[in-house]
Write an enzyme that holds these catalytic residues in place. Structure first.
Site, PDB file in Angstrom:
ATOM      1  N   LYS A 195      17.134   3.101   1.174  1.00  0.00           N
ATOM      2  CA  LYS A 195      17.974   2.792   2.421  1.00  0.00           C
ATOM      3  C   LYS A 195      19.090   1.921   2.209  1.00  0.00           C
ATOM      4  O   LYS A 195      18.806   0.525   2.333  1.00  0.00           O
ATOM      5  CB  LYS A 195      16.899   2.375   3.445  1.00  0.00           C
ATOM      6  CG  LYS A 195      16.243   3.126   4.264  1.00  0.00           C
ATOM      7  CD  LYS A 195      15.965   2.858   5.660  1.00  0.00           C
ATOM      8  CE  LYS A 195      14.735   1.695   5.913  1.00  0.00           C
ATOM      9  NZ  LYS A 195      14.076   1.508   6.951  1.00  0.00           N
ATOM     10  N   VAL A 220      11.182   4.862   9.063  1.00  0.00           N
ATOM     11  CA  VAL A 220      10.498   5.977   8.672  1.00  0.00           C
ATOM     12  C   VAL A 220       8.875   5.945   8.415  1.00  0.00           C
ATOM     13  O   VAL A 220       8.479   4.749   8.037  1.00  0.00           O
ATOM     14  CB  VAL A 220      11.110   6.811   7.548  1.00  0.00           C
ATOM     15  CG1 VAL A 220      12.472   7.300   7.811  1.00  0.00           C
ATOM     16  CG2 VAL A 220      10.966   5.796   6.295  1.00  0.00           C
ATOM     17  N   LYS A 250       0.823  -1.265  -0.230  1.00  0.00           N
ATOM     18  CA  LYS A 250      -0.099  -0.077   0.083  1.00  0.00           C
ATOM     19  C   LYS A 250       0.791   1.171  -0.026  1.00  0.00           C
ATOM     20  O   LYS A 250       0.543   2.287  -0.500  1.00  0.00           O
ATOM     21  CB  LYS A 250      -0.927  -0.186   1.299  1.00  0.00           C
ATOM     22  CG  LYS A 250      -1.635  -1.156   1.609  1.00  0.00           C
ATOM     23  CD  LYS A 250      -2.587  -0.976   2.969  1.00  0.00           C
ATOM     24  CE  LYS A 250      -3.149  -2.300   3.420  1.00  0.00           C
ATOM     25  NZ  LYS A 250      -3.353  -2.087   4.767  1.00  0.00           N
ATOM     26  N   ASP A 292       3.958   3.194   6.681  1.00  0.00           N
ATOM     27  CA  ASP A 292       3.255   3.063   7.920  1.00  0.00           C
ATOM     28  C   ASP A 292       4.118   2.553   9.038  1.00  0.00           C
ATOM     29  O   ASP A 292       5.330   1.934   8.630  1.00  0.00           O
ATOM     30  CB  ASP A 292       2.201   2.007   7.547  1.00  0.00           C
ATOM     31  CG  ASP A 292       2.871   0.643   7.451  1.00  0.00           C
ATOM     32  OD1 ASP A 292       3.578   0.525   6.530  1.00  0.00           O
ATOM     33  OD2 ASP A 292       2.462  -0.090   8.171  1.00  0.00           O
ATOM     34  N   GLU A 297       7.679   2.873  -6.246  1.00  0.00           N
ATOM     35  CA  GLU A 297       7.846   2.215  -4.872  1.00  0.00           C
ATOM     36  C   GLU A 297       7.942   3.253  -3.756  1.00  0.00           C
ATOM     37  O   GLU A 297       8.540   4.570  -4.082  1.00  0.00           O
ATOM     38  CB  GLU A 297       9.027   1.421  -5.065  1.00  0.00           C
ATOM     39  CG  GLU A 297       9.171   0.442  -3.890  1.00  0.00           C
ATOM     40  CD  GLU A 297       8.193  -0.460  -3.387  1.00  0.00           C
ATOM     41  OE1 GLU A 297       6.783   0.177  -3.308  1.00  0.00           O
ATOM     42  OE2 GLU A 297       8.284  -1.567  -3.095  1.00  0.00           O
ATOM     43  N   ASP A 298       7.616   3.049  -2.643  1.00  0.00           N
ATOM     44  CA  ASP A 298       7.917   4.044  -1.682  1.00  0.00           C
ATOM     45  C   ASP A 298       9.154   3.905  -0.996  1.00  0.00           C
ATOM     46  O   ASP A 298       9.875   4.915  -1.207  1.00  0.00           O
ATOM     47  CB  ASP A 298       6.659   3.792  -0.515  1.00  0.00           C
ATOM     48  CG  ASP A 298       6.796   2.196   0.034  1.00  0.00           C
ATOM     49  OD1 ASP A 298       7.498   1.344  -0.570  1.00  0.00           O
ATOM     50  OD2 ASP A 298       6.050   1.849   0.905  1.00  0.00           O
ATOM     51  N   ASP A 351      14.408  -1.039   0.561  1.00  0.00           N
ATOM     52  CA  ASP A 351      14.933  -1.574   2.045  1.00  0.00           C
ATOM     53  C   ASP A 351      15.731  -2.808   1.713  1.00  0.00           C
ATOM     54  O   ASP A 351      16.823  -2.621   0.961  1.00  0.00           O
ATOM     55  CB  ASP A 351      13.859  -1.684   2.998  1.00  0.00           C
ATOM     56  CG  ASP A 351      14.328  -1.920   4.385  1.00  0.00           C
ATOM     57  OD1 ASP A 351      15.362  -1.269   4.640  1.00  0.00           O
ATOM     58  OD2 ASP A 351      13.553  -2.657   5.036  1.00  0.00           O
TER      59      ASP A 351
HETATM   60  P1  IMP Z   1      11.902  -4.710   1.373  1.00  0.00           P
HETATM   61  O1  IMP Z   1      11.551  -6.032   0.447  1.00  0.00           O
HETATM   62  O2  IMP Z   1      12.716  -5.012   2.443  1.00  0.00           O
HETATM   63  O3  IMP Z   1      12.719  -3.726   0.336  1.00  0.00           O
HETATM   64  O4  IMP Z   1      10.722  -4.084   1.752  1.00  0.00           O
HETATM   65  C1  IMP Z   1      10.098  -3.212   1.190  1.00  0.00           C
HETATM   66  C2  IMP Z   1       8.942  -2.579   1.895  1.00  0.00           C
HETATM   67  O5  IMP Z   1       9.032  -2.691   3.375  1.00  0.00           O
HETATM   68  C3  IMP Z   1       8.543  -1.202   1.626  1.00  0.00           C
HETATM   69  O6  IMP Z   1       7.639  -1.215   0.575  1.00  0.00           O
HETATM   70  C4  IMP Z   1       8.001  -0.665   2.908  1.00  0.00           C
HETATM   71  O7  IMP Z   1       6.362  -1.338   2.882  1.00  0.00           O
HETATM   72  C5  IMP Z   1       8.535  -1.700   3.868  1.00  0.00           C
HETATM   73  N1  IMP Z   1       9.373  -0.946   4.688  1.00  0.00           N
HETATM   74  C6  IMP Z   1      10.817  -0.850   4.812  1.00  0.00           C
HETATM   75  N2  IMP Z   1      11.376  -0.024   5.349  1.00  0.00           N
HETATM   76  C7  IMP Z   1      10.541   0.775   5.974  1.00  0.00           C
HETATM   77  C8  IMP Z   1      10.466   1.979   6.817  1.00  0.00           C
HETATM   78  O8  IMP Z   1      11.309   2.467   7.045  1.00  0.00           O
HETATM   79  N3  IMP Z   1       9.169   2.438   7.008  1.00  0.00           N
HETATM   80  C9  IMP Z   1       8.182   2.051   6.783  1.00  0.00           C
HETATM   81  N4  IMP Z   1       7.912   0.660   5.944  1.00  0.00           N
HETATM   82  C10 IMP Z   1       9.202   0.381   5.418  1.00  0.00           C
HETATM   83 MG    MG Z   2       4.483  -1.638   5.367  1.00  0.00          MG
END
Ligand code: IMP
Ligand code: MG
Length: 186
Positions: free
Chosen positions: A138, A160, A50, A166, A106-107, A110
């Site tokens: 990040k 964040v 979301k 969220d 994408e938001d 990570d």
């Molecule tokens: P990844 O697969 O670890 O890159 O996950 C990415 C997803 O984790 C993002 O789309 C976010 O929904 C969530 N996420 C990662 N870091 C944060 C943060 O600092 N705050 C809130 N949501 C995060």
């Molecule tokens: Mg999330």
């Protein structure tokens, strides 16, 4: 968690790290840039639910070229013994993407595991091109071998909230990006 108390909500906001003005300025710049990049091309913006909904909304409102939007939702199951993880698509695009230039919106990038799995799935569908624009990156936390084509802001390893992001499904409605007060994580 169910949060109804405004004071507790405000206690979670440690400090603003990117202001509403900074975000809006950068989103406008990228909207203009992307409108030039994709001019004359069939463009589909794909957002992963979301967290990216606010960024997608602001970005598309500032774009000056025709574009379609689509949504996907993914669920991730990771454990310490399997760093490759397991990502399941729980909501998929309705359209065939083979005639589109696809831009994933994408938001935050990570660990990159979710996006890396989504990219693999979309590549198999043979789009004309496939790129990623992310609001936040990040890089310190990256596990998967993935980089965004366009990054608006690079941040240190803070958790964040705001502008779509969220903690426990709250804080998505803040107009800025803030650091979450980790002392409140229980
Ligand atoms: P990844 O697969 O670890 O890159 O996950 C990415 C997803 O984790 C993002 O789309 C976010 O929904 C969530 N996420 C990662 N870091 C944060 C943060 O600092 N705050 C809130 N949501 C995060
Ligand atoms: Mg999330």
């Amino acid at each position: 968690m169910v949060l109804t108390d405004k004071n507790v909500f405000e206690d979670g906001i440690k400090r603003i790290i990117i202001s509403e003005e900074e975000i809006q300025k950068k989103v406008s710049e990228y909207a203009e840039f992307l409108s030039k990049e994709y001019e004359g091309k069939p463009l589909l913006l794909v957002s992963i639910l979301k967290g990216a909904f606010v960024f997608l909304s602001d970005l598309t409102k500032e774009m000056s070229i025709p574009c379609e939007i689509g949504f996907m939702a993914a669920k991730s199951y990771f454990d310490s013994t399997d760093s490759s993880g397991n990502v399941q698509i729980v909501y998929d695009l309705a359209q065939d993407i083979s005639n589109y230039h696809v831009l994933i919106v994408e938001d935050i990038l990570d660990t990159g595991r979710t996006l890396s799995a989504v990219v693999d799935i979309l590549k198999q569908r043979d789009p004309l091109s496939l790129k990623i624009v992310t609001l936040l990156d990040k890089p310190d936390r990256r596990v998967a071998d993935i980089t965004a084509d366009y990054t608006l802001f690079t941040i240190p390893d803070y958790f964040v909230i705001g502008y779509g992001l969220d903690y426990g499904e709250y804080y998505r409605n803040l107009p800025y990006i803030a650091e979450y007060d980790e002392n409140l994580i229980n």
